[in-house]
Design a protein around this motif. Structure first.
Motif: not given
Length: 513
Positions: A82-84, A107-110, A122-123
């Motif tokens: 999954a991406e933000p 982001y990692r919390d979600q 990088e992304l």
């Protein structure tokens, strides 16, 4: 993750050629200076990809690399995790105190099974690279405003003569939100340059931490890589608003990419869309420009999906410092040296300073209404600004005592002194002052007469004055000759009381009051 390529594309092509000639992997490794296992791995990849020597001419290095090292089992461009919303992160990154570490942790919390920090960064950089160069610069909210003039101008027609006068276009762009301000002014000179900044800050409703101008002469006296010299008036304006000035480095276009993009927008939106309109005043042009600037700021930027105004209202405005209580009043600063007459020249007129400062260097500050003069940072003189009339503005307190006494002489005081002796003396004083182009030029003659008459009887003084008027003798030498040669005897009245004029008589006459 795709396999790492340990050989250059030149080495891979050479490896394929040598393998095609029947040379062993050990020998190829020795010839290329790499491990045999690396050669074996790359030959295996080439076999699986169907590559052999000679390589087809249409296969580029990029195509060969794609066939040898592309990720197996996943379609290119499809993410495994999954991406933000990257466009939202671009906006969030502009907030004070926000960095990629903070955004990744959120982001990692979600998404606990999401990308690691290095892949996340990088992304994000890949997404950022697809934005315009301006958007890719890392600008914090409330940090910088980039200012410059557009290279193209807008024409304004004189109603009476039909003459077209070209006006300059000033552009300011806030770093984080790209919120844009633009206006037309007649010139790029210091008053217009500083006035545009004042109106820009008023439009923003606050001030950023830094102004980044191009090395325009009105803002920067001496461009330098390491120590640019800021114009004194421009620096005073910046101090009034509590903002720093950081000129773009010479020959570093990336330093001002933000305003360069804003200038292009201004030329497209303003000049392009207003090219068929005719303006008859600067106010008309600025009203139309304001409408075009609103369109710029309300335009939704395609990559991040929000407008400049939205970014400004939500991110940038809260980070701006408050405006001072009053707008900056333009003042032109300069250096001057005090002349021997204890006056300094400012804008073609002369203003006095305390006479003790003769030959000293002072700072001058000229506003629309007044002139201020400073010495070692202390204000030493204030004058009302002159635009016409006499060239000299002199404060009597600045004079030496001897000059001050002389300055107190006026035509009216000399006439009062003459009247205190008699009507003929008053008439003589009036005639002397009237005979000069400027009454002040007769003051010394009148002072000489004062000295000449102080030991004469009033009747004799009146007779001398009468004789002088009769023959037109209006110089000190002529009066002295009449007294010395007793040419007044024929007009002296017989039997008049005899008295001697003393300093006490003159002082009591009211002349010294």
């Amino acid at each position: 993750m795709p396999a790492r390529r340990e050989l250059t594309m030149r080495q891979i092509r050479q490896m394929l050629r040598l393998a095609g000639d029947g040379i062993s992997a050990r020998e190829i490794g020795r010839m290329l200076g790499v491990a045999r296992s690396t050669i074996q791995d790359n030959l295996k990849r080439a076999q699986e990809a169907g590559l052999a020597w000679p390589v087809p001419a249409e296969l580029t290095d990029a195509a060969i690399e794609e066939r040898l090292f592309a990720r197996s089992g996943y379609k290119q461009g499809v993410r495994r995790r999954a991406e933000p919303a990257w466009d939202e992160l671009v906006c969030e990154l502009k907030r004070p105190g926000v960095n990629l570490q903070v955004l990744w942790e959120e982001y990692r919390d979600q998404h606990p099974d999401g990308y690691g920090y290095s892949r996340f960064c990088e992304l994000f950089r890949e997404f950022e690279a697809r934005l315009s160069p301006v958007m890719r610069q890392d600008h914090r909210a409330g940090d910088k405003v980039f200012v410059d003039y557009s290279g193209k101008r807008i024409g304004i027609v004189d109603r009476a003569s039909g003459e077209v006068r070209q006006a300059e276009i000033f552009v300011g762009v806030l770093g984080a939100s790209s919120f844009t301000y633009a206006e037309a002014s007649w010139t790029q000179t210091l008053p217009d340059w500083i006035g545009a900044h004042v109106r820009m800050f008023r439009a923003f409703g606050g001030v950023p931490r830094l102004i980044v101008p191009d090395n325009l002469k009105s803002g920067v006296n001496k461009p330098s890589f390491y120590d640019p010299e800021i114009n004194l008036s421009y620096g005073r304006m910046a101090s009034h608003y509590g903002v720093g000035v950081l000129p773009a480095r010479p020959f570093r276009p990336r330093d001002k990419a933000k305003v360069e993009s804003g200038v292009r927008f201004a030329q497209t939106y303003i000049l392009g869309r207003l090219r068929r309109q005719t303006f008859f005043s600067l106010a008309e042009a600025n009203q139309a420009i304001a409408g075009m600037v609103d369109r710029i700021n309300d335009y939704v930027m395609r990559r991040i999906g929000v407008s400049r105004r939205h970014l400004f209202e939500t991110i940038e405005r809260p980070a701006l410092a408050a405006l001072p209580a009053s707008d900056y009043e333009f003042a032109e600063w300069g250096l001057a040296r005090v002349a021997l007459d204890y006056h300094v020249e400012v804008c073609g007129f002369f203003y006095s300073v305390p006479h003790e400062l003769i030959r000293q260097q002072v700072n001058t500050r000229a506003t629309e209404r007044g002139i201020e003069i400073f010495h070692h940072g202390k204000r030493i003189a204030v004058h009302q600004r002159r635009y016409g009339g006499r060239k000299h503005g002199t404060d009597i307190e600045h004079m030496p005592s001897a000059h001050r006494r002389y300055a107190e002489w006026t035509p009216e005081r000399f006439r009062r002194w003459g009247a205190s002796i008699g009507p003929h003396t008053e008439g003589l004083i009036t005639a002397i002052l009237a005979s000069r182009p400027h009454p002040e030029q007769g003051f010394r003659t009148c002072l000489g007469i004062l000295r000449l008459f102080k030991d004469l009887e009033p009747a004799r003084a009146e007779a001398v004055a009468d004789r002088a008027v009769a023959i037109g003798a209006f110089t000190y030498k002529s009066l002295a000759s009449i007294v010395a040669n007793k040419l007044d005897r024929s007009t002296a009245a017989a039997g008049e009381p005899q008295a001697v004029i003393t300093h006490g008589n003159l002082r009591g006459s009211g002349y010294f009051h």
